[in-house]
Structure formats: C-alpha cells, structure tokens
Scaffold this motif. Structure first.
Motif, PDB file in Angstrom:
ATOM      1  N   UNK A 152       4.357   8.541  12.375  1.00  0.00           N
ATOM      2  CA  UNK A 152       5.528   8.484  13.094  1.00  0.00           C
ATOM      3  C   UNK A 152       6.549   7.974  12.275  1.00  0.00           C
ATOM      4  N   UNK A 153       6.191   6.867  11.424  1.00  0.00           N
ATOM      5  CA  UNK A 153       7.277   6.294  10.301  1.00  0.00           C
ATOM      6  C   UNK A 153       7.428   7.100   9.075  1.00  0.00           C
ATOM      7  N   UNK A 154       6.512   8.157   8.793  1.00  0.00           N
ATOM      8  CA  UNK A 154       6.867   9.052   7.422  1.00  0.00           C
ATOM      9  C   UNK A 154       6.422   8.123   6.292  1.00  0.00           C
ATOM     10  N   UNK A 155       5.230   7.422   6.604  1.00  0.00           N
ATOM     11  CA  UNK A 155       4.711   6.614   5.306  1.00  0.00           C
ATOM     12  C   UNK A 155       3.477   6.582   5.428  1.00  0.00           C
ATOM     13  N   UNK A 156       2.525   6.205   4.215  1.00  0.00           N
ATOM     14  CA  UNK A 156       1.096   5.879   4.423  1.00  0.00           C
ATOM     15  C   UNK A 156       0.710   4.852   5.192  1.00  0.00           C
ATOM     16  N   UNK A 157      -0.532   5.016   5.623  1.00  0.00           N
ATOM     17  CA  UNK A 157      -1.031   3.790   6.468  1.00  0.00           C
ATOM     18  C   UNK A 157      -0.988   2.654   5.634  1.00  0.00           C
ATOM     19  N   UNK A 158      -1.501   2.463   4.301  1.00  0.00           N
ATOM     20  CA  UNK A 158      -1.399   1.421   3.476  1.00  0.00           C
ATOM     21  C   UNK A 158       0.043   0.665   3.359  1.00  0.00           C
ATOM     22  N   UNK A 159       0.945   1.553   3.449  1.00  0.00           N
ATOM     23  CA  UNK A 159       2.330   1.020   3.355  1.00  0.00           C
ATOM     24  C   UNK A 159       2.561   0.382   4.778  1.00  0.00           C
ATOM     25  N   UNK A 160       2.241   0.873   5.729  1.00  0.00           N
ATOM     26  CA  UNK A 160       2.454   0.136   7.218  1.00  0.00           C
ATOM     27  C   UNK A 160       1.927  -1.313   6.740  1.00  0.00           C
ATOM     28  N   UNK A 161       0.719  -1.240   6.467  1.00  0.00           N
ATOM     29  CA  UNK A 161      -0.182  -2.700   6.283  1.00  0.00           C
ATOM     30  C   UNK A 161       0.672  -3.517   5.240  1.00  0.00           C
TER      31      UNK A 161
END
Length: 180
Positions: free
Chosen positions: A145-154
C-alpha cells in the motif's frame, strides 16, 4: 473486528491525523507552557524559563523540550516530539488524506527515507503505522500500500524504537512472529 480509531476532528471526506498537521496548525490545538529546566547548563539554564511543554488538548498527548539553553530550540523539539507521540498513540485512516498520500508517494521513490528531525517525519511515521494497522500488522501488505519493500517499512519503524516495539506487540497479539 477493525482497529480502534478516534475521531480526529478534520473536515470530511477524510480525517487528518494530528501528527500530519503542519506544526503551526497543530499548535492551534495545543497549550504551550514554559518553565525552568533542571540539570547542568549553568546560570542561564537555571534562571531562565527555557523548558517547553506542548500539550495537545483533544488527546492529552505531550511533547517536551528542555535540552537546549534556547527556548526557541526547545519549542521546536517539543512540537516534533508531540507529533511523534501522536503518531505512536493514534490510529487514523492512513493514506485516505490526500496530503499524506501525496507525501508518501513522493517519499516512496527513495524508500521513505526521511530524517527523524525533518518536519515530514511524524507524518511518515503515522502513515506507516496506520497502514500497518489497517492491514492487521501484516508488514508485507502495508508495504504494498505504501509502495515500498517490507524491509523498508521495518526500517522506518526501527527509526523510532517505540514504533518498532508497538509493531511487534501488535503482531504478537495476532499470533504473528516478531520482526527484527
């Protein structure tokens, strides 16, 4: 059952999370008090009211700044801390706010990289947490939804240790494994 939200008091058709408001706008909803800071700093710090406490009236959230001998710097720090505290404690509608969606889309191009001192940081943190909550703390779905990778969210959430702790607490409540 959906995540609890509170009425954020913004005009329809979307609700504006207080952490995403510009500091000047947010201050209209706040009480600002000054006082003397304790600790080292010499005569100036001990005799002048340089400590600043900003209280968000609708929620009772507080931001405090007292590390500088300058009241102006402490005021800016207190407002930034208040915005971060609001981002951590309130869940909103994520990307429903067009201003936040625009900010996230612009920041997603570089992986949501933003300094925790930047004026955009609390809005990025709030939107990231909101999207995680809307996706029931599934980081992969929130990242899409944010348009980034899961590792970037973390990584974004690790920038503020309390946000990373919140993520793992919420994941644990849902039987999901904690993320490092």
């Amino acid at each position: 059952m959906s995540e609890p939200t509170i009425p954020l008091g913004a005009p329809e058709p979307f609700r504006r999370h207080p952490a995403t408001l510009w500091p000047e706008v947010l201050l209209e909803q706040c009480e600002v008090t000054t006082g003397r800071a304790s600790g080292p700093g010499g005569q100036h710090r001990n005799k002048v009211e340089t400590k600043v406490v900003v209280t968000h009236r609708p929620t009772g959230a507080i931001g405090e700044g007292s590390e500088s001998r300058s009241q102006k710097r402490n005021h800016a720090a207190a407002v930034q801390r208040l915005r971060v505290n609001l981002a951590l404690s309130l869940r909103g509608d994520g990307l429903a706010d067009p201003r936040v969606r625009e900010l996230i889309e612009a920041r997603a191009a570089n992986g949501l990289k933003v300094s925790d001192q930047h004026v955009d940081w609390p809005a990025v943190l709030a939107a990231t947490l909101d999207e995680c909550a809307l996706e029931r703390w599934d980081v992969k779905a929130a990242a899409q939804r944010l348009g980034v990778s899961p590792s970037r969210v973390v990584r974004v959430l690790k920038t503020e240790p309390r946000a990373h702790t919140l993520l793992n607490q919420e994941r644990a409540e849902r039987g999901l494994r904690p993320l490092r």
